[in-house]
Design a protein around this motif. Structure first.
Motif, mmCIF file in Angstrom:
data_model
loop_
_atom_site.group_PDB
_atom_site.id
_atom_site.type_symbol
_atom_site.label_atom_id
_atom_site.label_comp_id
_atom_site.label_asym_id
_atom_site.label_seq_id
_atom_site.Cartn_x
_atom_site.Cartn_y
_atom_site.Cartn_z
ATOM 1 N N MET A 8 0.925 -1.219 -0.418
ATOM 2 C CA MET A 8 -0.113 -0.261 0.435
ATOM 3 C C MET A 8 0.932 0.790 -0.488
ATOM 4 N N ARG A 9 0.729 2.287 -0.934
ATOM 5 C CA ARG A 9 1.421 3.577 -0.616
ATOM 6 C C ARG A 9 0.556 4.628 0.265
ATOM 7 N N LEU A 10 1.079 5.517 0.346
ATOM 8 C CA LEU A 10 0.642 6.448 2.082
ATOM 9 C C LEU A 10 -1.012 7.265 1.288
ATOM 10 N N GLY A 11 -0.553 7.647 -0.267
ATOM 11 C CA GLY A 11 -1.262 8.131 -1.075
ATOM 12 C C GLY A 11 -2.800 7.227 -0.869
ATOM 13 N N ASP A 12 -2.522 6.233 -1.370
ATOM 14 C CA ASP A 12 -3.996 5.514 -1.680
ATOM 15 C C ASP A 12 -5.005 4.990 0.243
ATOM 16 N N ILE A 13 -3.500 5.203 1.107
ATOM 17 C CA ILE A 13 -4.179 4.644 2.301
ATOM 18 C C ILE A 13 -4.567 5.972 3.068
ATOM 19 N N LEU A 14 -4.052 7.739 2.767
ATOM 20 C CA LEU A 14 -4.765 9.000 2.678
ATOM 21 C C LEU A 14 -6.416 9.060 1.821
ATOM 22 N N LYS A 15 -6.731 8.225 0.867
ATOM 23 C CA LYS A 15 -7.118 8.269 0.123
ATOM 24 C C LYS A 15 -8.635 7.815 0.581
ATOM 25 N N ILE A 19 -9.204 11.455 3.680
ATOM 26 C CA ILE A 19 -8.441 12.657 4.257
ATOM 27 C C ILE A 19 -7.882 13.995 2.319
ATOM 28 N N VAL A 20 -7.090 12.584 1.810
ATOM 29 C CA VAL A 20 -7.018 13.548 0.109
ATOM 30 C C VAL A 20 -8.398 12.596 -0.602
ATOM 31 N N THR A 21 -7.933 13.625 -1.795
ATOM 32 C CA THR A 21 -9.108 13.693 -2.876
ATOM 33 C C THR A 21 -8.261 13.271 -4.276
ATOM 34 N N ASP A 22 -8.825 12.183 -5.157
ATOM 35 C CA ASP A 22 -8.052 12.175 -6.678
ATOM 36 C C ASP A 22 -6.902 13.141 -7.036
ATOM 37 N N LYS A 23 -8.003 14.191 -7.248
ATOM 38 C CA LYS A 23 -7.639 15.405 -7.510
ATOM 39 C C LYS A 23 -6.398 15.664 -6.709
ATOM 40 N N GLN A 24 -6.417 16.342 -6.143
ATOM 41 C CA GLN A 24 -5.204 16.026 -4.895
ATOM 42 C C GLN A 24 -3.727 15.543 -4.936
ATOM 43 N N LEU A 25 -3.857 14.142 -5.046
ATOM 44 C CA LEU A 25 -3.162 13.367 -5.404
ATOM 45 C C LEU A 25 -2.440 13.145 -6.359
ATOM 46 N N GLU A 26 -3.283 13.389 -7.537
ATOM 47 C CA GLU A 26 -2.208 13.536 -9.058
ATOM 48 C C GLU A 26 -2.306 14.658 -9.311
ATOM 49 N N GLY A 47 0.081 22.503 2.881
ATOM 50 C CA GLY A 47 -1.341 22.805 3.517
ATOM 51 C C GLY A 47 -2.555 21.678 3.476
ATOM 52 N N ILE A 48 -2.404 20.385 2.714
ATOM 53 C CA ILE A 48 -3.401 19.292 1.568
ATOM 54 C C ILE A 48 -3.665 19.057 3.322
ATOM 55 N N THR A 49 -2.630 18.436 4.192
ATOM 56 C CA THR A 49 -2.761 17.737 5.373
ATOM 57 C C THR A 49 -2.117 17.954 6.002
ATOM 58 N N THR A 50 -2.280 17.113 7.776
ATOM 59 C CA THR A 50 -1.156 17.652 8.617
ATOM 60 C C THR A 50 -0.470 16.087 9.110
ATOM 61 N N GLU A 51 0.562 16.414 10.256
ATOM 62 C CA GLU A 51 1.612 15.512 10.560
ATOM 63 C C GLU A 51 0.911 14.885 10.784
ATOM 64 N N SER A 52 -0.181 14.716 12.075
ATOM 65 C CA SER A 52 -0.737 13.814 13.321
ATOM 66 C C SER A 52 -2.365 13.009 12.085
ATOM 67 N N GLN A 53 -2.371 13.820 11.197
ATOM 68 C CA GLN A 53 -3.540 13.247 10.624
ATOM 69 C C GLN A 53 -2.819 12.112 9.564
ATOM 70 N N ILE A 54 -2.019 12.087 8.621
ATOM 71 C CA ILE A 54 -1.071 11.503 8.717
ATOM 72 C C ILE A 54 -0.650 9.995 9.348
ATOM 73 N N THR A 55 -0.415 10.644 10.812
ATOM 74 C CA THR A 55 0.116 9.388 11.167
ATOM 75 C C THR A 55 -1.336 8.753 12.011
ATOM 76 N N ASN A 56 -2.373 8.903 12.182
ATOM 77 C CA ASN A 56 -3.442 8.557 12.178
ATOM 78 C C ASN A 56 -3.870 7.660 11.222
ATOM 79 N N ALA A 57 -3.824 8.209 10.100
ATOM 80 C CA ALA A 57 -4.688 7.819 9.141
ATOM 81 C C ALA A 57 -3.308 6.083 8.982
ATOM 82 N N LEU A 58 -2.549 6.291 9.416
ATOM 83 C CA LEU A 58 -1.286 4.636 9.056
ATOM 84 C C LEU A 58 -1.972 3.927 10.404
ATOM 85 N N HIS A 59 -1.946 4.553 11.218
ATOM 86 C CA HIS A 59 -2.513 4.065 12.215
ATOM 87 C C HIS A 59 -3.741 3.058 12.310
#
Length: 567
Positions: A8-15, A19-26, A47-59
């Motif tokens: 899994m890639r980080l972008g797919d996890i956030l999507k 947290i992120v949209t297809d357009k933002q990821l592209e 500014g699309i996301t924050t550190e804590s949002q990424i860590t919580n998503a991975l968790h």
């Protein structure tokens, strides 16, 4: 737990987490192809996301445990396994061995999907990796604690060696100066110093020229703490580097200078105001650090109690009049004003500020910088602003009669004016303005509220000590002698850096101008008369507000005495 090789890639996890949209990821992937940066870094920087949002998503998506790193103590045999530069490169931190499997190393990672980092650390340590997820800021903060001084000292030693070699080869002073400017270790030393200060929540960095040494101190939670001591030979190079960053004149060493630096630390932008002052042993530098977002907080974060928040909101709801925030330098006045302005900021109102200097940029607000060389004083700027159809005017500070007079006139003619003043209490603010020359009847008509404030250090909840209050302490707190009262005193632990305190909270004295107060102000009443009436109208003095924090264990008695001088 060993992760599968990056299925899994980080972008797919956030999507998947929304947290992120297809357009933002592209768009992020397009930037990554050009810059070769990590996806996570780009998402945070844009500014699309924050550190804590990424860590919580991975968790939540991968089931990797979150790890709290604040104040963590890592055994020497663990932190010594890997070189600090490698840990910084991969943004990882070894924290201990797995209790069930002594061959497994628990590794805090900003990106637990980074298999290259896992493989590198596994090869170096010859151990299996158990990843945990943590933010980049938290990892860097701990790395600073274990390797920061060592890295800074290495840079300092490297510079000293280079300088000695270069001085042997070079005769001309101009070439020596040029080498000092471009010396890579000094660039690294100054950068490391600022980054460490930010991660340790410092508000100021003091670089002081002593007879044979250069002393570096950080102001943390209002108190100065010595952090480093270098050889005096480094001073000129450190000051020169800071002057270059702050766009100051490097050849001028006899006059005070001011500058400004913008620096990014752990994906957050900071504004650093620099002041250089010549002293007997060389130039002293003070750098004041402000987060670009730190000045605009939610009102609930400022430390207002619920009833204080109601009074604050009521004062702010006035369509016109003058609101003043008072207190000494460093008492949080700017933060309170910016928070109030952010609350009032909407497309229906025209807000204009005049400041010296502009401390933080707020989208949608027109901010004017005072410039005495161009005759743009507070008074001249205010006159120009009044022709700009403003609804709300913010004046950085009322320093003289002219500014005070225009502010009062503006508030009477239908504008809401907010400003700051250096006085000890709310009541003293009124008499100060009258002493400046403002007519008492005009002041009574224009003033709607005065907020005096201070900052007290919060006791560290992990090590504070509980004990009964003495009779003398009860008297200071305004409590009856026969009442049982427990108070807290500072301890000292690894979580608070052995200080006993962690963070600060605001103490407020909110004086809402009632009809009774208007009559006293118009009659040129004394500070004492104004204070007595305000207390009758429900005002809590700074001493009363601070004593509540002592009694509920938020702060100590010493902190209360520091911020409230009345006996």
């Amino acid at each position: 737990m060993n992760l599968p090789k990056r299925k899994m890639r980080l972008g797919d996890i956030l999507k998947a987490q929304g947290i992120v949209t297809d357009k933002q990821l592209e768009a992020t992937i397009a930037i990554q192809q050009k810059t070769k940066q990590r996806i996570g870094d780009i998402l945070i920087e844009t500014g699309i996301t924050t550190e804590s949002q990424i860590t919580n998503a991975l968790h939540s998506q991968l089931g990797i445990e979150l790890i709290e790193l604040r104040g963590i103590k890592i055994p020497p045999e663990v932190i010594g396994l890997v070189n600090g530069s490698i840990l910084r490169k991969h943004k990882v931190l070894p924290v201990g061995f797995d209790e069930k499997d002594s061959n497994a190393l628990i590794l805090a990672m900003a990106d637990p999907l980074d298999m290259v980092a896992q493989d590198d650390i596994a090869i170096i340590t010859n151990r299996r990796i158990e990843p945990r997820v943590a933010t980049v800021g938290a990892i860097n903060s701990v790395l600073d604690r274990y390797f920061g001084n060592e890295e800074a000292m290495t840079a300092a030693e490297q510079y000293t060696k280079e300088r000695e070699q270069q001085l042997q080869l070079l005769e001309e002073a101009s070439l020596q100066a040029e080498l000092e400017l471009n010396s890579a270790p000094i660039v690294q030393l100054v950068k490391t110093m600022i980054e460490q200060a930010v991660r340790q929540r410092a508000s100021d960095i003091h670089i002081e020229a002593l007879e044979k040494k250069v002393r570096i101190r950080f102001r943390i939670d209002g108190d100065l703490v010595e952090k480093m001591m270098y050889d005096a030979a480094l001073l000129a190079a450190i000051v020169t580097r800071i002057k270059i960053l702050g766009r100051m004149d490097i050849s001028e060493k006899r006059k005070p200078q001011d500058g400004r630096i913008t620096i990014s630390v752990d994906h957050a932008e900071y504004d650093v105001r620099v002041s250089v002052l010549p002293t007997s042993y060389g130039e002293k530098v003070v750098m004041r650090i402000a987060s670009a977002t730190g000045l605009t907080k939610e009102k609930s974060e400022l430390g207002f109690k619920s009833w204080e928040l109601q009074r604050f909101d009521h004062i702010l709801s006035n369509p016109n009049g003058m609101i003043l925030v008072t207190g000494p330098t460093g008492s949080g006045k700017s933060t309170t004003l910016y928070t109030a302005l952010s609350e009032l900021n909407s497309e229906e109102v025209n807000i204009i500020t005049v400041e010296d200097p502009v401390e933080a940029n707020i989208p949608g607000i027109n901010q004017v910088q005072v410039n005495t060389k161009a005759e743009m004083t507070f008074a001249n700027a205010l006159r120009a602003i009044l022709r700009q159809d403003p609804d709300i005017i913010m004046i950085g500070e009322i320093r003289d009669y002219e500014t005070a007079s225009i502010a009062v006139q503006a508030s009477i003619t239908g504008h809401l004016v907010v400003s700051t003043l250096h006085t000890n209490s709310s009541a003293a603010t009124v008499t100060r303005l009258i002493d400046m020359g403002v007519e008492s009847f005009l002041l009574a008509d224009s003033l709607v509220g005065v907020i005096a404030q201070r900052l007290v250090r919060r006791l560290c909840t992990s090590c504070r000590k509980k004990r009964p209050a003495t009779d003398q302490e009860k008297a200071l707190l305004g409590v009856e002698r026969d009442r049982e009262l427990m108070i807290y005193t500072p301890g000292g632990c690894h979580l608070c850096g052995e200080t006993g305190y962690y963070g600060r909270i605001g103490v407020y004295e909110i004086m809402e101008i009632t009809p009774a107060l208007k009559r006293i102000i118009a009659a040129k009443g004394t500070t004492e008369q104004i204070k007595e009436q305000a207390i009758q109208d429900g005002m809590h003095t700074l001493r009363m507000s601070a004593s509540e924090y002592v009694m509920d264990g938020t702060t100590s008695l010493n902190e209360m005495v520091k911020v409230s001088f009345e006996v």
